[in-house]
Design a protein around this motif. Structure first.
Motif, mmCIF file in Angstrom:
data_model
loop_
_atom_site.group_PDB
_atom_site.id
_atom_site.type_symbol
_atom_site.label_atom_id
_atom_site.label_comp_id
_atom_site.label_asym_id
_atom_site.label_seq_id
_atom_site.Cartn_x
_atom_site.Cartn_y
_atom_site.Cartn_z
ATOM 1 N N ILE A 1 0.834 -1.204 0.000
ATOM 2 C CA ILE A 1 0.000 0.000 0.000
ATOM 3 C C ILE A 1 0.870 1.255 0.000
ATOM 4 C CG2 ILE A 1 -1.658 1.341 1.361
ATOM 5 C CD1 ILE A 1 -2.694 -1.423 2.419
ATOM 6 N N THR A 2 1.889 1.247 0.849
ATOM 7 C CA THR A 2 2.762 2.428 0.958
ATOM 8 C C THR A 2 3.523 2.668 -0.340
ATOM 9 O OG1 THR A 2 2.991 1.984 3.330
ATOM 10 C CG2 THR A 2 4.578 3.496 2.332
ATOM 11 N N ARG A 3 4.010 1.608 -0.970
ATOM 12 C CA ARG A 3 4.734 1.743 -2.242
ATOM 13 C C ARG A 3 3.850 2.375 -3.308
ATOM 14 N NH1 ARG A 3 9.780 2.293 -3.967
ATOM 15 N NH2 ARG A 3 8.843 3.958 -5.181
ATOM 16 N N LYS A 4 2.587 1.960 -3.366
ATOM 17 C CA LYS A 4 1.653 2.516 -4.346
ATOM 18 C C LYS A 4 1.442 4.005 -4.098
ATOM 19 C CE LYS A 4 -3.005 1.774 -6.251
ATOM 20 N NZ LYS A 4 -4.256 0.983 -6.122
ATOM 21 N N VAL A 5 1.297 4.372 -2.829
ATOM 22 C CA VAL A 5 1.125 5.784 -2.481
ATOM 23 C C VAL A 5 2.365 6.584 -2.847
ATOM 24 C CG1 VAL A 5 0.946 7.376 -0.529
ATOM 25 C CG2 VAL A 5 -0.595 5.421 -0.679
ATOM 26 N N VAL A 6 3.542 6.064 -2.526
ATOM 27 C CA VAL A 6 4.793 6.756 -2.826
ATOM 28 C C VAL A 6 4.941 6.998 -4.322
ATOM 29 C CG1 VAL A 6 7.315 6.504 -2.846
ATOM 30 C CG2 VAL A 6 6.028 6.007 -0.754
ATOM 31 N N ASP A 7 4.673 5.986 -5.131
ATOM 32 C CA ASP A 7 4.815 6.132 -6.579
ATOM 33 C C ASP A 7 3.935 7.254 -7.108
ATOM 34 O OD1 ASP A 7 6.661 4.090 -6.692
ATOM 35 O OD2 ASP A 7 5.223 2.555 -7.320
ATOM 36 N N THR A 8 2.688 7.312 -6.620
ATOM 37 C CA THR A 8 1.757 8.339 -7.094
ATOM 38 C C THR A 8 2.110 9.713 -6.549
ATOM 39 O OG1 THR A 8 -0.021 6.706 -7.249
ATOM 40 C CG2 THR A 8 -0.680 9.020 -7.151
ATOM 41 N N VAL B 1 6.056 11.624 1.287
ATOM 42 C CA VAL B 1 5.225 10.612 1.933
ATOM 43 C C VAL B 1 5.860 10.164 3.247
ATOM 44 C CG1 VAL B 1 4.197 8.307 1.739
ATOM 45 C CG2 VAL B 1 4.334 9.789 -0.282
ATOM 46 N N GLU B 2 5.026 10.113 4.270
ATOM 47 C CA GLU B 2 5.394 9.540 5.563
ATOM 48 C C GLU B 2 4.679 8.200 5.707
ATOM 49 O OE1 GLU B 2 4.136 10.329 10.207
ATOM 50 O OE2 GLU B 2 4.545 12.086 8.946
ATOM 51 N N ASP C 1 10.296 -2.697 14.734
ATOM 52 C CA ASP C 1 11.462 -3.569 14.668
ATOM 53 C C ASP C 1 12.516 -2.921 13.772
ATOM 54 O OD1 ASP C 1 12.861 -5.896 12.903
ATOM 55 O OD2 ASP C 1 12.550 -6.549 14.971
ATOM 56 N N PRO C 2 13.737 -2.698 14.262
ATOM 57 C CA PRO C 2 14.750 -1.990 13.460
ATOM 58 C C PRO C 2 15.041 -2.648 12.115
ATOM 59 C CG PRO C 2 15.435 -2.073 15.749
ATOM 60 C CD PRO C 2 14.217 -2.957 15.641
ATOM 61 N N ALA C 3 15.173 -3.961 12.088
ATOM 62 C CA ALA C 3 15.474 -4.643 10.821
ATOM 63 C C ALA C 3 14.321 -4.502 9.842
ATOM 64 C CB ALA C 3 15.780 -6.117 11.085
ATOM 65 N N GLU C 4 13.091 -4.623 10.340
ATOM 66 C CA GLU C 4 11.924 -4.443 9.475
ATOM 67 C C GLU C 4 11.855 -3.006 8.967
ATOM 68 O OE1 GLU C 4 8.247 -5.601 11.261
ATOM 69 O OE2 GLU C 4 8.441 -7.671 10.566
ATOM 70 N N ALA C 5 12.261 -2.053 9.805
ATOM 71 C CA ALA C 5 12.235 -0.654 9.400
ATOM 72 C C ALA C 5 13.148 -0.416 8.199
ATOM 73 C CB ALA C 5 12.644 0.248 10.562
ATOM 74 N N VAL C 6 14.332 -1.009 8.220
ATOM 75 C CA VAL C 6 15.254 -0.872 7.089
ATOM 76 C C VAL C 6 14.636 -1.455 5.829
ATOM 77 C CG1 VAL C 6 17.483 -1.604 6.167
ATOM 78 C CG2 VAL C 6 17.306 -0.849 8.549
ATOM 79 N N GLU C 7 14.072 -2.642 5.929
ATOM 80 C CA GLU C 7 13.453 -3.280 4.764
ATOM 81 C C GLU C 7 12.273 -2.463 4.256
ATOM 82 O OE1 GLU C 7 11.218 -7.454 3.433
ATOM 83 O OE2 GLU C 7 12.123 -7.281 5.436
ATOM 84 N N ARG D 1 12.049 -0.782 0.507
ATOM 85 C CA ARG D 1 11.058 -1.295 -0.437
ATOM 86 C C ARG D 1 9.963 -0.288 -0.775
ATOM 87 N NH1 ARG D 1 9.090 -7.057 1.624
ATOM 88 N NH2 ARG D 1 7.770 -6.805 -0.247
ATOM 89 N N THR D 2 9.705 0.666 0.105
ATOM 90 C CA THR D 2 8.623 1.621 -0.151
ATOM 91 C C THR D 2 9.106 2.955 -0.704
ATOM 92 O OG1 THR D 2 8.708 2.505 2.112
ATOM 93 C CG2 THR D 2 7.194 0.637 1.691
ATOM 94 N N GLY D 3 10.308 3.385 -0.325
ATOM 95 C CA GLY D 3 10.801 4.688 -0.761
ATOM 96 C C GLY D 3 10.200 5.854 -0.012
ATOM 97 N N VAL D 4 9.667 5.627 1.204
ATOM 98 C CA VAL D 4 9.091 6.729 1.969
ATOM 99 C C VAL D 4 10.156 7.767 2.310
ATOM 100 C CG1 VAL D 4 7.162 5.444 2.959
ATOM 101 C CG2 VAL D 4 9.377 5.437 4.128
ATOM 102 N N ASP D 5 9.696 8.995 2.509
ATOM 103 C CA ASP D 5 10.602 10.103 2.825
ATOM 104 C C ASP D 5 10.830 10.257 4.321
ATOM 105 O OD1 ASP D 5 10.822 11.255 0.029
ATOM 106 O OD2 ASP D 5 8.646 11.304 0.331
ATOM 107 N N SER D 6 9.892 9.790 5.127
ATOM 108 C CA SER D 6 10.026 9.824 6.585
ATOM 109 C C SER D 6 9.240 8.657 7.163
ATOM 110 C CB SER D 6 9.520 11.153 7.167
ATOM 111 O OG SER D 6 8.157 11.364 6.837
ATOM 112 N N LEU D 7 9.585 8.293 8.405
ATOM 113 C CA LEU D 7 8.983 7.104 9.001
ATOM 114 C C LEU D 7 8.517 7.395 10.422
ATOM 115 C CD1 LEU D 7 8.388 4.034 8.822
ATOM 116 C CD2 LEU D 7 10.668 3.669 9.817
#
Length: 288
Positions: free
Chosen positions: A114-121, A129-130, A156-162, A166-172
């Motif tokens: 879902i986040t990847r789709k939002v980021v692309d658009t 995108v956050e 989870d730090p490792a999940e955060a990196v992945e 994979r999503t390309g978000v600008d902030s988390l």
């Protein structure tokens, strides 16, 4: 000066301060937040949740966007906690310059998709995108989206990196024991600052705290020093605004807005100014 969230937060990330994202629910609140930010020469994020958007309407949003263009400090207009791709499309249409997609309640793979789709658009039309990973708590039914505090899932730090890769978000937005709403007076929450340090060491992008109204100032200040660059403030300023309004309206002879609202705005601005100072954002407009 109207900016997108990526450009606004990049400066905060480089200089170790946090930009307040003040949730506003009417134009008078928005005007007051612009004024106190300009007075303190602080960059600003005007955050508006979908429920708040439905309350103030598109015409008021257009006025807030124009006010941001005229502002003497850098400003992003941020769609807070968009829950679906379609909601983010609405944010684009209304003129927001930053959007959050919150699919944190979904399984990890669905959140990523879902986040990847939002980021692309959103990136295609200049919005930042956050995203959110982990779950933010919710303390009462008037609070924004979240789960019961007892059900918080920490990031989870490792999940955060992945997730970021994979999503390309600008902030988390991360979950380190914060909650939307106000904690009871007998409860003192404690941030997992060690977890924040682990995540910041792995991620170069700005990190975000939601639900920071009830946490002790010293912990919030420390989180800024450790790399948080955006902190959402909603309940604290709304309580100040509406508590003062109830007090003023005890005088039943009052009916004109200029007799009722100025002290309410001033009460809200006092709280907002304290947050701006706590986040070390005062004077930082000079860096843009």
């Amino acid at each position: 000066m109207l900016l997108n969230g990526r450009d606004l937060l990049a400066v905060a990330n480089e200089n170790y301060f946090a930009i307040p994202a003040f949730n506003i629910s009417d134009y008078a609140m928005g005007k007051g937040i612009f004024e106190i930010s300009e007075r303190l020469h602080a960059p600003l994020i005007v955050a508006i949740h979908p429920d708040e958007v439905s309350h103030i309407g598109g015409d008021a949003l257009a006025a807030l966007i124009q006010r941001a263009h005229r502002s003497s400090v850098p400003v992003a207009i941020h769609w807070d906690h968009g829950g679906t791709y379609e909601q983010v499309l609405e944010a684009i249409q209304l003129g927001f310059t930053s959007a959050m997609i919150d699919a944190s309640m979904e399984p990890f793979e669905d959140n990523v998709a879902i986040t990847r789709k939002v980021v692309d658009t959103a990136h295609a039309v200049g919005l930042s995108v956050e995203g959110e990973l982990g779950t933010i708590g919710k303390l009462d039914e008037q609070a924004e989206d979240g789960v019961l505090v007892s059900q918080i899932a920490f990031t989870d730090p490792a999940e955060a990196v992945e997730y970021v890769e994979r999503t390309g978000v600008d902030s988390l937005a991360i979950a380190i024991r914060t909650a939307h709403g106000l904690y009871p007076k007998h409860v003192t929450p404690q941030l997992k600052l060690d977890l924040l340090q682990q995540i910041k060491a792995l991620l170069p992008i700005p990190l975000v705290l939601h639900g920071g109204s009830g946490n002790p100032d010293d912990e919030i200040g420390q989180s800024v020093k450790l790399g948080v660059n955006k902190i959402n403030i909603s309940s604290d300023i709304k309580v100040a605004y509406h508590d003062k309004m109830r007090e003023v309206l005890a005088d039943t002879s009052l009916r004109e807005p200029n007799s009722i609202q100025p002290p309410c705005i001033a009460a809200m601005q006092e709280v907002a100014a304290q947050k701006i100072q706590l986040f070390d954002a005062a004077g930082k407009a000079d860096l843009y």
